[in-house]
Design an enzyme around this catalytic site. Structure first.
Site, mmCIF file in Angstrom:
data_model
loop_
_atom_site.group_PDB
_atom_site.id
_atom_site.type_symbol
_atom_site.label_atom_id
_atom_site.label_comp_id
_atom_site.label_asym_id
_atom_site.label_seq_id
_atom_site.Cartn_x
_atom_site.Cartn_y
_atom_site.Cartn_z
ATOM 1 N N ASP A 58 59.362 81.483 7.514
ATOM 2 C CA ASP A 58 58.020 81.460 7.638
ATOM 3 C C ASP A 58 57.424 80.426 8.493
ATOM 4 O O ASP A 58 56.446 79.955 8.363
ATOM 5 C CB ASP A 58 57.450 81.262 6.056
ATOM 6 C CG ASP A 58 57.887 79.910 5.742
ATOM 7 O OD1 ASP A 58 59.022 79.267 6.032
ATOM 8 O OD2 ASP A 58 57.519 79.507 4.494
ATOM 9 N N ASP A 77 66.363 69.462 -0.613
ATOM 10 C CA ASP A 77 65.616 68.793 0.120
ATOM 11 C C ASP A 77 65.139 67.196 -0.560
ATOM 12 O O ASP A 77 65.281 66.377 0.090
ATOM 13 C CB ASP A 77 64.288 69.406 0.417
ATOM 14 C CG ASP A 77 63.431 70.116 -0.704
ATOM 15 O OD1 ASP A 77 64.022 70.265 -1.649
ATOM 16 O OD2 ASP A 77 62.209 70.675 -0.305
#
Length: 518
Positions: A283, A361
């Protein structure tokens, strides 16, 4: 060659022995020819041993003369032996050098002709998960572009040779291959991401695009397959659910993402044998100078051990917070940004054994992984996200991410001196610039009437709460991960506020982050 040189040494030794044998025969045998003035040399004759008309025998003179000749011959033989010995040592050295040269040529040849292991083709039976299912639509390339002239191997930038001058990569040597790894799942809008990557890619050989797909979504697979040999399409083979604690069932997507990242990075580094990679998600849309940005920063990342990633993303990259006239500005940050980031194989080797089962992350942002290392990030982002749909259910998208400014100006980073990003230079300049800036109150900054010029100005925070209050009022992201603010470096957050440069900074003398602030 070695046998020939050995035979020559044996012949020289044989000549030496033969010479000495002849010399002994000469000394101890009967005289040959006349030694005096008479005509005969028969044994018992008058002229034997120099007896002639002169009537005398010069035996002492002959002995002296023979002794001198022997001395001369011995000296000649001594020189001959020294020559044989020197040639023998020289031949031995040449033999060793020749052997090493042959081994080096063999290694170079093997490196040049080596092709990474081909991935297994997709099997029609989707239940056969014990095989890695990969649709190979582009031939894997070596980590370095091949150069047919073996006399000019690649020259890497040594870490210890970082000096005052610009870090350079020689255009005469093979350039490093920097593949782009696209992490995909079930978004058919991956087409938007791939279109831009292919449009701006300067070289398919230097920047192969590898699309790693999870989820088994057929329509997304068809979109990826439509690009043919412009991309390599690989598929994560394990699509099963992951066993998690009951309270983590709603986070199943995060567990699958972490598993996919691990598998995909293993393919890039271990199966395809690349030395670095830039990771984007399906994306993300990239800027025109996306490839230029990462190619220019690869030598810096490779050379500076205090860096562990390069990111294309500015967490505070909203239009009002960045300077559109300074597209070339780059910064160090202690906050791992992600969203288009470069990783070296050496770093993956460190991270892979302890890769987390979920929330990879935030795990990267923990002190145990970061180890006081930093990333590079731009003033203006080189990626933007257009995917509101995802496992985070649009968290931050409507409030922040949709407003991030994407750079549209091509900056020739590879022609610039980027050595100012090396830690020692950067820290010295940053501390001087930040703490020499006028300290102002929040009210002064917001009113602006009493301030003169474009700044920079410094707003000081001293606690977690004051940071969050100031950040919200100034429009920057106020969350902290392991005590590190987004875009922060040494606690300093750098941005524009109403056209003025502002440093949201801790007191002078800052030493470390406080993880309890998270």
């Amino acid at each position: 060659m070695v046998r020939k040189k050995g035979s020559l040494i044996l012949c020289s030794a044989f000549l030496f022995v033969a010479w000495n044998a002849l010399l002994l025969l000469y000394l101890w045998g009967p005289p040959i020819g006349r030694l005096g003035e008479g005509g005969g040399a028969e044994p018992g004759g008058k002229e034997e041993w120099g007896m002639g008309k002169g009537g005398g025998v010069n035996l002492a003179g002959e002995v002296i003369r023979l002794a001198e000749e022997v001395e001369v011959q011995l000296d000649t033989q001594k020189k001959l032996l020294k020559q044989i010995e020197s040639h023998r040592a020289m031949w031995a050295r040449r033999k060793d050098v020749g052997k090493r040269e042959m081994e080096d040529r063999k290694e170079v040849k093997e490196e040049v002709v080596h092709q990474p292991q081909k991935l297994q083709l997709i099997k029609d039976n989707v239940d056969d998960t014990d095989q890695t299912r990969v649709k190979q639509t582009q031939r894997p390339v070596n980590t370095e572009a091949l150069d047919t002239n073996l006399d000019h191997p690649q020259v890497n930038v040594p870490k210890e040779e970082i000096g005052e001058n610009k870090l350079k990569t020689s255009p005469a040597t093979p350039e490093v291959v920097i593949p782009i790894l696209v992490i995909a799942c079930d978004r058919v809008t991956v087409k938007r991401s791939l279109d831009r990557l292919i449009q701006y890619r300067p070289s398919a050989q230097l920047h192969p695009i590898i699309v790693s797909q999870d989820c088994g979504h057929a329509e997304t697979a068809r979109v990826i397959g439509s690009y043919g040999d412009q991309v390599m399409h690989i598929r994560q083979p394990d699509l099963s659910d992951i066993r998690v604690r009951p309270e983590h069932r709603k986070f199943q997507g995060y567990y699958k993402i972490s598993r996919h990242y691990h598998w995909a990075l293993q393919q890039v580094f271990n199966t395809l044998s690349h030395s670095t990679v830039v990771i984007v998600e399906d994306d993300l849309e990239v800027a025109p100078d996306f490839f230029e940005y990462f190619r220019a920063l690869y030598p810096i990342l490779h050379a500076d051990p205090t860096l562990w990633c390069v990111s294309a993303w500015n967490d505070n990259g909203r239009d009002a917070l960045v300077d559109p006239s300074k597209a070339e500005l780059l910064y160090r940050t202690d906050f791992f940004p992600g969203l288009g980031w470069m990783l070296l194989k050496e770093m993956w080797t460190e991270l892979e054994p302890k890769w987390p089962s979920a929330f990879w992350d935030d795990w990267m942002r923990q002190p145990e992984q970061r180890k006081e290392r930093s990333c590079i990030r731009p003033e203006i982002s080189r990626t933007i996200t257009f995917g509101r749909k995802g496992v985070s259910l649009g968290q931050f998208f409507d409030q922040y991410l949709r407003y991030i400014k994407l750079n549209t100006e091509f900056v020739p980073f590879t022609k610039q001196d980027l050595s100012y990003l090396l830690q020692e230079k950067y820290d010295e300049r940053l501390i001087k610039e930040v703490y020499s800036a006028p300290l102002v109150k929040m009210e002064e900054l917001q009113q602006g009437s009493t301030l003169r010029g474009p700044g920079p100005f410094r707003v000081q925070y001293s606690s977690r709460d004051t940071f969050k209050v100031f950040a919200r009022n100034l429009g920057v992201m106020d969350d902290l991960k392991s005590g590190v603010p987004r875009t922060g470096y040494r606690g300093v957050v750098n941005f524009l506020y109403r056209g003025r440069r502002v440093f949201l900074a801790p007191p002078e003398g800052w030493t470390q982050y406080d993880v309890s602030w998270s």
